[in-house]
Write a protein that holds these residues in place. Structure first.
Motif, PDB file in Angstrom:
ATOM      1  N   ASP A 206       3.202 -21.503  30.078  1.00  0.00           N
ATOM      2  CA  ASP A 206       3.695 -22.354  31.167  1.00  0.00           C
ATOM      3  C   ASP A 206       2.569 -22.763  32.109  1.00  0.00           C
ATOM      4  O   ASP A 206       2.496 -23.918  32.547  1.00  0.00           O
ATOM      5  CB  ASP A 206       4.794 -21.630  31.949  1.00  0.00           C
ATOM      6  CG  ASP A 206       6.093 -21.523  31.158  1.00  0.00           C
ATOM      7  OD1 ASP A 206       6.202 -22.198  30.114  1.00  0.00           O
ATOM      8  OD2 ASP A 206       6.977 -20.754  31.577  1.00  0.00           O
ATOM      9  N   ASN A 207       1.683 -21.812  32.442  1.00  0.00           N
ATOM     10  CA  ASN A 207       0.570 -22.139  33.328  1.00  0.00           C
ATOM     11  C   ASN A 207      -0.383 -23.142  32.680  1.00  0.00           C
ATOM     12  O   ASN A 207      -0.932 -24.019  33.338  1.00  0.00           O
ATOM     13  CB  ASN A 207      -0.198 -20.868  33.695  1.00  0.00           C
ATOM     14  CG  ASN A 207       0.386 -20.161  34.903  1.00  0.00           C
ATOM     15  OD1 ASN A 207       0.642 -20.774  35.923  1.00  0.00           O
ATOM     16  ND2 ASN A 207       0.592 -18.865  34.775  1.00  0.00           N
ATOM     17  N   LYS A 209       0.486 -25.343  30.232  1.00  0.00           N
ATOM     18  CA  LYS A 209       1.188 -26.622  30.034  1.00  0.00           C
ATOM     19  C   LYS A 209       1.448 -27.339  31.349  1.00  0.00           C
ATOM     20  O   LYS A 209       1.166 -28.540  31.485  1.00  0.00           O
ATOM     21  CB  LYS A 209       2.513 -26.350  29.314  1.00  0.00           C
ATOM     22  CG  LYS A 209       3.372 -27.603  29.112  1.00  0.00           C
ATOM     23  CD  LYS A 209       4.726 -27.226  28.537  1.00  0.00           C
ATOM     24  CE  LYS A 209       5.551 -26.423  29.544  1.00  0.00           C
ATOM     25  NZ  LYS A 209       6.936 -26.152  29.062  1.00  0.00           N
ATOM     26  N   ASP A 210       1.994 -26.652  32.333  1.00  0.00           N
ATOM     27  CA  ASP A 210       2.426 -27.300  33.568  1.00  0.00           C
ATOM     28  C   ASP A 210       1.283 -27.561  34.541  1.00  0.00           C
ATOM     29  O   ASP A 210       1.300 -28.542  35.286  1.00  0.00           O
ATOM     30  CB  ASP A 210       3.488 -26.431  34.262  1.00  0.00           C
ATOM     31  CG  ASP A 210       4.732 -26.256  33.415  1.00  0.00           C
ATOM     32  OD1 ASP A 210       4.982 -27.117  32.546  1.00  0.00           O
ATOM     33  OD2 ASP A 210       5.444 -25.252  33.605  1.00  0.00           O
ATOM     34  N   ASN A 211       0.279 -26.679  34.545  1.00  0.00           N
ATOM     35  CA  ASN A 211      -0.772 -26.782  35.551  1.00  0.00           C
ATOM     36  C   ASN A 211      -2.159 -27.067  34.981  1.00  0.00           C
ATOM     37  O   ASN A 211      -3.089 -27.326  35.741  1.00  0.00           O
ATOM     38  CB  ASN A 211      -0.835 -25.480  36.365  1.00  0.00           C
ATOM     39  CG  ASN A 211       0.491 -25.149  37.035  1.00  0.00           C
ATOM     40  OD1 ASN A 211       1.057 -25.974  37.725  1.00  0.00           O
ATOM     41  ND2 ASN A 211       0.985 -23.940  36.805  1.00  0.00           N
TER      42      ASN A 211
END
Length: 457
Positions: A206-207, A209-211
């Motif tokens: 998630d870190n 992909k999103d950030n």
């Protein structure tokens, strides 16, 4: 005639490899429809381990299975303390496949099933073609702490010291080179993420992909000297390690966050009295250790001091470095003539040789200190005193009995969740600023007795 031609063709096909294979090797077809050289292998039992090997090919493959069943009871805590529940668990349920593929290459895949879900431990490809040199890639332990790198089969006590659990890096994906010869041992590696569990994997994905955050790299080096390498009865290990560590995406407390925590040297009691909670604004960490180990016949001694500091991004958190630290000293002795042993290539203790046909008994003592109180964060500190007895009825069975006394300080409140004393009115409090009892200090002191049944085959 056709049969003769087919035999001749098979012989011609096999000629290029005939110098490398056994005389009775043959040509077969595998499940992918390819012709392969088939060489018979021998099966042998090596101290309880089933090994398949073809010596002429320098090939060896074996399974490595380890089960540790633990139980513990806790007593002596003050009346104001949170109840500590007794319990039992499967500490480790490991299944690994290991193979020396030829003179140059080694492979390993190691899993743990103790939680009911498969967890990857070691997944390694290693080059071993130069004497004394190993270059490996995959998921494995960083060469930092002698205690961390000692396999759980051969630990002196059931659990590693608190400070090792709190600050020493364990398994990460990376690449590492190690060289060992006589009195000298050195290791250096570059490491990325930690393959720990689904929660950490999700946080990393998630870190990223999103950030768009990088995973973060760590650089770890270690050196050890063994001045008594020529001795048949003694070994002296003097070592030190250093690690520079960027923030990891696998942290479940958020990105660019440091957190140091540990249980009181037990896996049954899940309470973490020592916990700094999240320290935000992390720029990088530094970790270092100095260690000393000595073996002489049935005697084994080991001690280490280690520290780890969080250096913060001043634009996000203007505080100075936040260091946690601690040390331990432990010793054991085989009571019936057994011998302690040292793995020179791994720079760590290994399996004992028992002194009697029925096995041996090992008496163990340890003092340890973990201080997670930093300059600005109060994670708590603890002194622990342990005595243990290990019984080795065979080379693949070990029975362990440990007693430990834990002395937690007033700051060891599990990041504000646990009672640590009573206030001026006599009521239990979790606030270390209000604790006046016991002895004007606060802190939960208690004892525990734990035991382990271990089989490795």
């Amino acid at each position: 005639m056709k049969k003769t031609l087919l035999i001749a063709a098979a012989i011609a096909f096999a000629l290029p490899v005939s110098a490398q294979i056994a005389d009775n090797a043959g040509i077969e077809t595998n499940q992918y429809g390819q012709q392969v050289v088939s060489t018979p292998a021998e099966a042998a039992i090596q101290d309880g381990i089933l090994v398949f090997q073809a010596k002429k090919l320098n090939y060896k493959m074996w399974f490595d299975v380890r089960v540790q069943g633990d139980a513990a009871v806790f007593f002596g805590a003050p009346s104001y303390a949170d109840h500590i529940g007794n319990g039992a668990s499967i500490r480790r349920a490991r299944f690994a496949v290991k193979a020396q593929l030829d003179k140059n290459w080694y492979g390993e895949f190691d899993t743990d099933w103790s939680s009911g879900i498969c967890e990857i431990k070691d997944a390694i490809l290693a080059f071993t073609g130069v004497e004394g040199l190993e270059i490996k890639a995959g998921n494995f332990k960083e060469s930092f702490s002698i205690q961390r790198n000692t396999t759980s089969r051969y630990l002196m006590f059931m659990e590693r010291p608190m400070i090792v659990n709190a600050v020493s890096p364990s398994r990460h994906l990376g690449i590492n080179a190690r060289y060992s010869k006589d009195w000298f041992w050195v290791s250096a590696g570059v490491f990325g993420p930690e393959l720990k569990g689904s929660e950490e994997q999700t946080a990393m994905e998630d870190n990223n992909k999103d950030n768009g955050y990088n995973e973060g790299l760590s650089y770890t080096g270690k050196i050890a000297f063994r001045p008594l390498y020529k001795s048949k009865d003694a070994m002296l290990h003097i070592g030190g390690a250093f690690s520079y560590r960027q923030p990891k995406l696998t942290g479940t407390d958020g990105y660019a966050v440091a957190r140091y925590s540990t249980r009181n040297t037990t896996n049954i009691n899940r309470k973490k009295y020592l916990d700094t909670d999240a320290i935000s604004g992390l720029d990088h960490e530094l970790a270092w250790t100095a260690e000393l180990a000595f073996l002489y016949r049935g005697l084994r001694f080991e001690s280490a001091y280690m520290a780890r500091g969080a250096f913060l991004d001043q634009a996000k958190n203007p505080l100075g470095p936040q260091w946690v630290k601690g040390w331990y000293a432990q010793a054991s002795y085989l009571l019936f003539g057994g011998t302690q042993n040292y793995d020179a290539d791994g720079a760590k203790p290994t399996r004992i040789d028992p002194g009697r046909k029925w096995g041996d008994l090992e008496l163990c003592l340890r003092y340890e200190n973990a201080d997670l109180n930093t300059a600005n964060f109060f994670g708590g500190a603890c002194d622990a005193y342990s005595v243990g007895i290990n019984y080795y009825p065979s080379k693949h069975v070990k029975l362990v009995l440990n007693y430990q006394y834990n002395n937690n300080d007033r700051y060891a409140n599990g990041k504000g969740k646990l009672y640590i004393g009573t206030d001026a009115s006599g009521k239990p409090t979790k606030d270390f600023t209000k604790a006046v009892e016991p002895d004007g200090q606060g802190g939960v002191d208690y004892s525990m007795i734990s035991m382990r049944f271990q089989v490795a085959f």
